[in-house]
Write a protein that holds these residues in place. Structure first.
Motif, PDB file in Angstrom:
ATOM      1  N   THR A   1       9.464   4.359   4.125  1.00  0.00           N
ATOM      2  CA  THR A   1       8.165   3.725   4.451  1.00  0.00           C
ATOM      3  C   THR A   1       8.245   2.351   4.940  1.00  0.00           C
ATOM      4  O   THR A   1       8.705   1.650   4.309  1.00  0.00           O
ATOM      5  CB  THR A   1       7.131   3.839   3.101  1.00  0.00           C
TER       6      THR A   1
ATOM      7  N   PRO B  68       0.908  -1.036  -0.126  1.00  0.00           N
ATOM      8  CA  PRO B  68      -0.008  -0.038  -0.013  1.00  0.00           C
ATOM      9  C   PRO B  68       0.758   1.257   0.116  1.00  0.00           C
ATOM     10  O   PRO B  68       1.926   1.170   0.315  1.00  0.00           O
ATOM     11  CB  PRO B  68      -0.737  -0.200   1.160  1.00  0.00           C
TER      12      PRO B  68
ATOM     13  N   VAL C 160       3.412   3.090   6.891  1.00  0.00           N
ATOM     14  CA  VAL C 160       3.533   4.132   7.858  1.00  0.00           C
ATOM     15  C   VAL C 160       4.898   4.835   7.716  1.00  0.00           C
ATOM     16  O   VAL C 160       5.946   4.018   7.104  1.00  0.00           O
ATOM     17  CB  VAL C 160       3.764   3.315   9.192  1.00  0.00           C
TER      18      VAL C 160
ATOM     19  N   LYS D 275      -0.792  -6.150   9.710  1.00  0.00           N
ATOM     20  CA  LYS D 275      -1.934  -5.933  10.560  1.00  0.00           C
ATOM     21  C   LYS D 275      -2.472  -7.153  10.920  1.00  0.00           C
ATOM     22  O   LYS D 275      -2.346  -8.148  10.320  1.00  0.00           O
ATOM     23  CB  LYS D 275      -3.028  -5.107   9.526  1.00  0.00           C
TER      24      LYS D 275
ATOM     25  N   TYR E  10       6.349  -1.025   6.044  1.00  0.00           N
ATOM     26  CA  TYR E  10       5.192  -1.908   5.815  1.00  0.00           C
ATOM     27  C   TYR E  10       4.841  -2.700   7.172  1.00  0.00           C
ATOM     28  O   TYR E  10       5.405  -4.087   7.018  1.00  0.00           O
ATOM     29  CB  TYR E  10       5.238  -2.733   4.576  1.00  0.00           C
TER      30      TYR E  10
ATOM     31  N   VAL F 115      -1.692  -5.121   5.200  1.00  0.00           N
ATOM     32  CA  VAL F 115      -0.146  -4.335   5.489  1.00  0.00           C
ATOM     33  C   VAL F 115      -0.780  -2.841   5.714  1.00  0.00           C
ATOM     34  O   VAL F 115      -1.673  -2.482   4.724  1.00  0.00           O
ATOM     35  CB  VAL F 115       0.592  -4.573   4.206  1.00  0.00           C
ATOM     36  N   GLU F 116       0.071  -2.360   6.612  1.00  0.00           N
ATOM     37  CA  GLU F 116      -0.197  -0.986   6.683  1.00  0.00           C
ATOM     38  C   GLU F 116       1.096  -0.276   6.343  1.00  0.00           C
ATOM     39  O   GLU F 116       2.035  -0.543   6.964  1.00  0.00           O
ATOM     40  CB  GLU F 116      -0.451  -0.579   8.503  1.00  0.00           C
TER      41      GLU F 116
ATOM     42  N   PRO G 111       1.324   5.109   1.437  1.00  0.00           N
ATOM     43  CA  PRO G 111       1.301   5.927   2.881  1.00  0.00           C
ATOM     44  C   PRO G 111       0.169   7.127   2.436  1.00  0.00           C
ATOM     45  O   PRO G 111       0.161   7.695   1.286  1.00  0.00           O
ATOM     46  CB  PRO G 111       2.383   6.068   3.462  1.00  0.00           C
ATOM     47  N   LYS G 112      -0.330   7.583   3.401  1.00  0.00           N
ATOM     48  CA  LYS G 112      -1.134   8.871   3.345  1.00  0.00           C
ATOM     49  C   LYS G 112      -0.283  10.085   2.792  1.00  0.00           C
ATOM     50  O   LYS G 112      -0.611  10.831   1.967  1.00  0.00           O
ATOM     51  CB  LYS G 112      -2.012   9.317   4.785  1.00  0.00           C
TER      52      LYS G 112
END
Length: 345
Positions: free
Chosen positions: A58, A49, A71, A63, A60, A68-69, A51-52
């Protein structure tokens, strides 16, 4: 392709990103298994993914639901790793030392990076050096002519953005003098105990290391100045790259009394340049202003407001407020005469 969710922590970063270098060295020291994907958000790894906010590195994180998040932001990631992985921590348990570490790490991440950006793009020789490196770090197979075109475009864009961090013809002398003073201060700390907060590395050391991997190694102008100023600091960076063999002990941290003696000069530098910047920026952000003008170290300083760095000051103040009274009293004594007193009053 490396995927998140195995026994290795996955991150994407670039050798020219001081925060990537900070975190890779920290992972090595902490014996946290990792896999780094060299790249950037212009060509993100498939299957992972975004990130915002697209920053490097970054991380990963897996979760609980199997996803996967993505961050970003090295400082909160460092605190998350302290919770998720035991042993070889980089945050002192003593609240006095912990706050000093927080402040010095913030100074490295947010003030020393001004010097990094300044030396990378302010001088022609440094621009000519950095442009192609940034391209080849990301796409090493690119044809030389295409790479140079990309380098020229990127260098032009970054040079035009120097004003964002406050680098200009008026502030250049403030940035450069502050950087050289810092090298002298770091030299003395390394000579005394090996690291900033004692005989073991803290997250502040890794933050400093990250910025200096660029300033003292990659950028020609500042690298030459650093080597001439302190061979000790230059050598320290090579050791900091891989501290996996260091065996830390709790007694390796400074005591508050030792910190008061050893850190006063560095804290005075922070109170001299960084806190005046933080306060002026935060006041301008609160007033809804797009830029601000203040005085730092006897010189005019002007730049656009930076909302994230207003949050940095807020975080420092909130962290100080939560410190037990006995530790807060110790910090007041340590900060006396440094210009950092307002953080605990």
């Amino acid at each position: 392709m490396v995927t998140a969710g195995n026994d290795r922590l996955v991150l994407m970063g670039a050798p020219g990103s001081p925060y990537t270098r900070k975190m890779v060295a920290l992972l090595r020291y902490r014996h946290i298994p990792y896999a780094v994907i060299w790249g950037g958000h212009q060509n993100p790894p498939p299957g992972l993914p975004q990130p915002k906010v697209k920053l490097l590195p970054t991380f990963y994180f897996p979760k609980s639901d199997g996803g996967v998040e993505a961050v970003v932001d090295s400082t909160p990631i460092t605190r998350r790793l302290e919770q998720d992985y035991s042993g070889r921590g980089v945050i002192p348990e003593n609240p006095v030392l912990a706050f000093l570490n927080e402040l010095i790490e913030d100074y490295a991440d947010e003030w020393l990076t001004k010097a990094m950006f300044h030396y990378r793009w302010y001088f022609e020789a440094d621009r000519d050096n950095a442009g192609p490196l940034l391209v080849y770090w990301s796409v090493p197979t690119l044809e030389a002519t295409d790479a140079q075109k990309m380098a020229d475009m990127f260098s032009k864009r970054q040079t035009e953005r120097l004003y964002v961090v406050g680098s200009n013809d008026v502030t250049a002398s403030t940035i450069e003098a502050s950087y050289l003073r810092f090298i002298d201060l770091l030299d003395a700390l390394i000579q005394h105990a090996g690291y900033v907060l004692g005989a073991r590395p803290s997250s502040a050391d890794f933050a400093i290391y990250g910025q200096l991997t660029q300033l003292a190694i990659i950028e020609p102008t500042s690298a030459t100045l650093t080597r001439a100023r302190s061979a000790r600091v230059r050598a320290w960076l090579d050791r900091m790259e891989d501290l996996s063999g260091v065996e830390p002990a709790e007694g390796d941290w400074f005591t508050p009394e030792q910190a008061a003696e050893r850190l006063k000069p560095l804290l005075s530098e922070i109170g001299r340049v960084y806190l005046p910047f933080l306060k002026a920026n935060a006041a301008a952000v609160a007033a809804g202003e797009s830029d601000f003008r203040t005085n730092i170290d006897g010189q005019i300083w002007q730049q656009p407001t930076f909302p994230y760095q207003a949050k940095c000051l807020q975080h420092l103040l909130q962290t100080a407020e939560a410190i037990p009274d006995s530790a807060k009293n110790d910090l007041k004594e340590i900060f006396s005469g440094t210009g950092c007193e307002e953080l605990v009053t």
